[in-house]
Design an enzyme around this catalytic site. Sequence first.
Site, PDB file in Angstrom:
ATOM      1  N   HIS A   7       0.834  -1.212   0.000  1.00 34.30           N
ATOM      2  CA  HIS A   7       0.000   0.000   0.000  1.00 34.30           C
ATOM      3  C   HIS A   7       0.859   1.248   0.000  1.00 34.30           C
ATOM      4  CE1 HIS A   7       0.493  -0.791   4.405  1.00 34.30           C
ATOM      5  NE2 HIS A   7       0.586   0.515   4.500  1.00 34.30           N
ATOM      6  N   HIS A  79       3.914   7.177   3.799  1.00 33.42           N
ATOM      7  CA  HIS A  79       4.847   6.057   3.644  1.00 33.42           C
ATOM      8  C   HIS A  79       4.378   5.117   2.533  1.00 33.42           C
ATOM      9  CE1 HIS A  79       2.003   4.265   6.674  1.00 33.42           C
ATOM     10  NE2 HIS A  79       2.213   3.156   5.992  1.00 33.42           N
ATOM     11  N   GLU A 130       7.685   1.084   4.952  1.00 33.82           N
ATOM     12  CA  GLU A 130       7.152   0.049   5.838  1.00 33.82           C
ATOM     13  C   GLU A 130       7.378  -1.291   5.150  1.00 33.82           C
ATOM     14  OE1 GLU A 130       2.886   0.273   6.355  1.00 33.82           O
ATOM     15  OE2 GLU A 130       2.923  -1.040   8.098  1.00 33.82           O
TER      16      GLU A 130
HETATM   17 CO    CO Z   1       1.197   1.315   6.296  1.00 32.99          CO
END
Ligand code: CO
Length: 134
Positions: A7, A79, A130
């Site tokens: 994502h 992020h 991440e």
């Molecule tokens: Co995230």
Amino acid sequence: MLGRLNHVAIAVPDLAAAAARYRDLLGADVSPPLALPDHGVTVVFIDLGNSKVELLEPLGGNSPIAAFLERNPTGGMHHICYEVDDIRAARDRLLASGARVLGDGEPKTGAHGNPVLFLHPKDFSGTLVELEQV
Ligand code: CO
């Protein structure tokens, strides 16, 4: 080591307004809001079929995205999340090559119930990364 894009997360000052914009202007498939008190955010997921966008709004007084929104009051990309199949192996390889893992270096349970870690943006072209084990 690096797998698919899981994502992209966008921090927003008003989650309802941002979710409505994606739903109504872009015709996106937007989930109901999900409060994640342990992470200090409320999130909606936008399913794109091949990946997701997450819209994040601060939750509570100590949100990890509060300072970001002070610097970026209209919101912004916060992020990017990549999938890995073994997060501890990925962490060990990164640490051995001098990359910085945020926090205490131990994976935490992320928004999808999987172990996640965050990597320092200065090591990755100014982007907070991440890693999520899937
Ligand atoms: Co995230």
